[in-house]
Write an enzyme that holds these catalytic residues in place. Structure first.
Site, mmCIF file in Angstrom:
data_model
loop_
_atom_site.group_PDB
_atom_site.id
_atom_site.type_symbol
_atom_site.label_atom_id
_atom_site.label_comp_id
_atom_site.label_asym_id
_atom_site.label_seq_id
_atom_site.Cartn_x
_atom_site.Cartn_y
_atom_site.Cartn_z
ATOM 1 N N ASN A 1 -3.271 -16.130 -4.218
ATOM 2 C CA ASN A 1 -3.003 -14.743 -3.822
ATOM 3 C C ASN A 1 -1.497 -14.611 -3.580
ATOM 4 O OD1 ASN A 1 -2.449 -12.532 -2.045
ATOM 5 N ND2 ASN A 1 -4.625 -12.341 -1.635
ATOM 6 N N ARG B 1 13.908 -6.814 0.950
ATOM 7 C CA ARG B 1 15.267 -6.447 0.569
ATOM 8 C C ARG B 1 15.323 -5.362 -0.508
ATOM 9 N NH1 ARG B 1 19.695 -10.017 1.907
ATOM 10 N NH2 ARG B 1 19.309 -10.326 4.117
ATOM 11 N N HIS C 1 -3.746 -7.960 -4.192
ATOM 12 C CA HIS C 1 -4.481 -6.977 -3.403
ATOM 13 C C HIS C 1 -3.557 -5.774 -3.198
ATOM 14 C CE1 HIS C 1 -7.459 -6.426 0.189
ATOM 15 N NE2 HIS C 1 -7.040 -5.264 -0.256
ATOM 16 N N ARG D 1 -2.278 -2.378 -2.100
ATOM 17 C CA ARG D 1 -2.732 -1.432 -1.071
ATOM 18 C C ARG D 1 -2.070 -0.090 -1.327
ATOM 19 N NH1 ARG D 1 -5.574 -3.880 3.128
ATOM 20 N NH2 ARG D 1 -5.520 -6.132 3.031
ATOM 21 N N GLU E 1 -8.050 -7.312 -6.001
ATOM 22 C CA GLU E 1 -8.891 -6.975 -4.848
ATOM 23 C C GLU E 1 -8.492 -5.622 -4.295
ATOM 24 O OE1 GLU E 1 -8.863 -11.422 -2.847
ATOM 25 O OE2 GLU E 1 -7.732 -9.784 -1.956
ATOM 26 N N THR F 1 -4.935 -6.911 7.395
ATOM 27 C CA THR F 1 -5.517 -7.765 6.355
ATOM 28 C C THR F 1 -7.035 -7.601 6.428
ATOM 29 O OG1 THR F 1 -5.649 -10.017 5.484
ATOM 30 C CG2 THR F 1 -5.548 -9.802 7.883
ATOM 31 N N HIS G 1 -9.950 -16.328 2.659
ATOM 32 C CA HIS G 1 -9.336 -15.865 3.909
ATOM 33 C C HIS G 1 -9.099 -17.029 4.844
ATOM 34 C CE1 HIS G 1 -7.685 -12.801 6.407
ATOM 35 N NE2 HIS G 1 -7.884 -11.983 5.399
ATOM 36 N N HIS H 1 -1.986 -16.729 2.298
ATOM 37 C CA HIS H 1 -1.084 -16.914 3.438
ATOM 38 C C HIS H 1 -0.688 -18.383 3.665
ATOM 39 C CE1 HIS H 1 0.789 -15.576 7.140
ATOM 40 N NE2 HIS H 1 0.263 -16.631 7.711
HETATM 41 N N1 PXP Z 1 -9.752 -12.559 -0.064
HETATM 42 C C1 PXP Z 1 -9.526 -11.285 0.325
HETATM 43 C C2 PXP Z 1 -10.548 -10.251 0.005
HETATM 44 C C3 PXP Z 1 -8.335 -10.923 0.973
HETATM 45 O O1 PXP Z 1 -8.116 -9.646 1.339
HETATM 46 C C4 PXP Z 1 -7.368 -11.927 1.222
HETATM 47 C C5 PXP Z 1 -6.077 -11.550 1.889
HETATM 48 O O2 PXP Z 1 -5.385 -10.638 1.073
HETATM 49 C C6 PXP Z 1 -7.649 -13.238 0.813
HETATM 50 C C7 PXP Z 1 -8.850 -13.527 0.180
HETATM 51 C C8 PXP Z 1 -6.684 -14.359 1.021
HETATM 52 O O3 PXP Z 1 -6.557 -14.618 2.397
HETATM 53 P P1 PXP Z 1 -5.382 -15.525 2.919
HETATM 54 O O4 PXP Z 1 -4.100 -14.810 2.628
HETATM 55 O O5 PXP Z 1 -5.657 -15.663 4.378
HETATM 56 O O6 PXP Z 1 -5.460 -16.837 2.190
#
Ligand code: PXP
Length: 242
Positions: free
Chosen positions: A8, A19, A44, A46, A74, A104, A194, A218
């Protein structure tokens, strides 16, 4: 069972946006993830474009549907999101029940109360030959309804697992194992994401039968600061072995 690693890259866009220029180059980073062995890229976008911009979605769409790299988009299925995501022709769209300004994603769909809404959305996406995954908690009724909705996969929200893991791994994994066994029995594919990290990924993978894909942002991007991208990807891939 080989579990695919989808990186991700939202956080890379967050650094760039700080920046307002083009550093780091999000498209190059995505291509390098694939070059170093990751199987996929997740974004993802937004509505406020605070990390991935709509232009990023287009730029990535010019690149990835041509390769074997899994391209996963996503987001909450607003009309605008659906149009953008379907036009990008990804391998998979993961539907997430986030309100627009949430920091998030922190929980999955209630597939009972949102059944009719999701049914239409899923049919629309699948009519474009794009796979659909539903971000979901471990509630068996929600998984059963995901199957009734004809979703191709579910993505377990692993935030609870990650939180509990350092103190009690067995307790942390318990509900996920039960849910995964059920998902396998009824024939729906399993993704997860996540707060997965170098610390908790291997145990998760070892306990969840037929885990098809993890999407990790992350922790992985944070690890890159210490280990570099190529090393970090190898380290995560090793955690998915065996
Ligand atoms: N899956 C979904 C649906 C998410 O929204 C996210 C965060 O954008 C992730 C996975 C990845 O999570 P993390 O950044 O904590 O690894």
């Amino acid at each position: 069972m080989n579990t695919k690693l989808s990186v991700n890259i939202n956080k890379v866009a967050t650094i760039r946006n700080a920046r307002g220029g083009s550093l780091p180059d999000v498209l190059k980073f995505a291509k390098d993830c694939y070059r170093y062995g990751a199987h996929g890229i997740t974004i993802h976008p937004r509505p406020d474009q605070r990390h991935i911009t709509f232009k990023d979605v287009e730029d990535l769409a010019d690149e990835f549907p041509k390769s074997d790299c899994e391209y996963n988009i996503e987001g909450y299925p607003s009309d605008a999101f659906l149009k953008m995501a379907i036009d990008a022709k990804p391998s998979q769209i993961t539907l997430v029940p986030d309100p627009p300004h949430v920091l998030t994603s922190d929980s999955g769909w209630n597939t009972i109360t949102h059944f009719d809404f999701l049914k239409d959305v899923i049919q629309k996406i699948q009519s474009h030959q794009i796979r659909v995954s539903l971000f979901i908690d471990t509630h068996l009724d929600f998984i059963e309804n995901a199957k009734k909705l004809n979703a191709d996969r579910i993505e377990f929200y692993t935030g609870y697992y990650a939180e509990m893991f350092p103190n009690d791994p067995e307790k942390a994994i318990f509900e996920y194992k039960k849910a995964a066994t059920f998902a396998n029995e009824i024939g729906i594919g399993i993704n997860a994401g996540h707060d997965l990290s170098l610390e908790n990924l291997h145990y998760f993978k070892s306990q969840i039968p037929n885990l098809l894909e993890v999407s990790i942002g992350h922790a992985l991007i944070s690890d890159c600061l210490y280990f570099g991208l190529e090393n970090t990807i190898s380290m995560y891939l090793r955690k998915l072995e065996g």
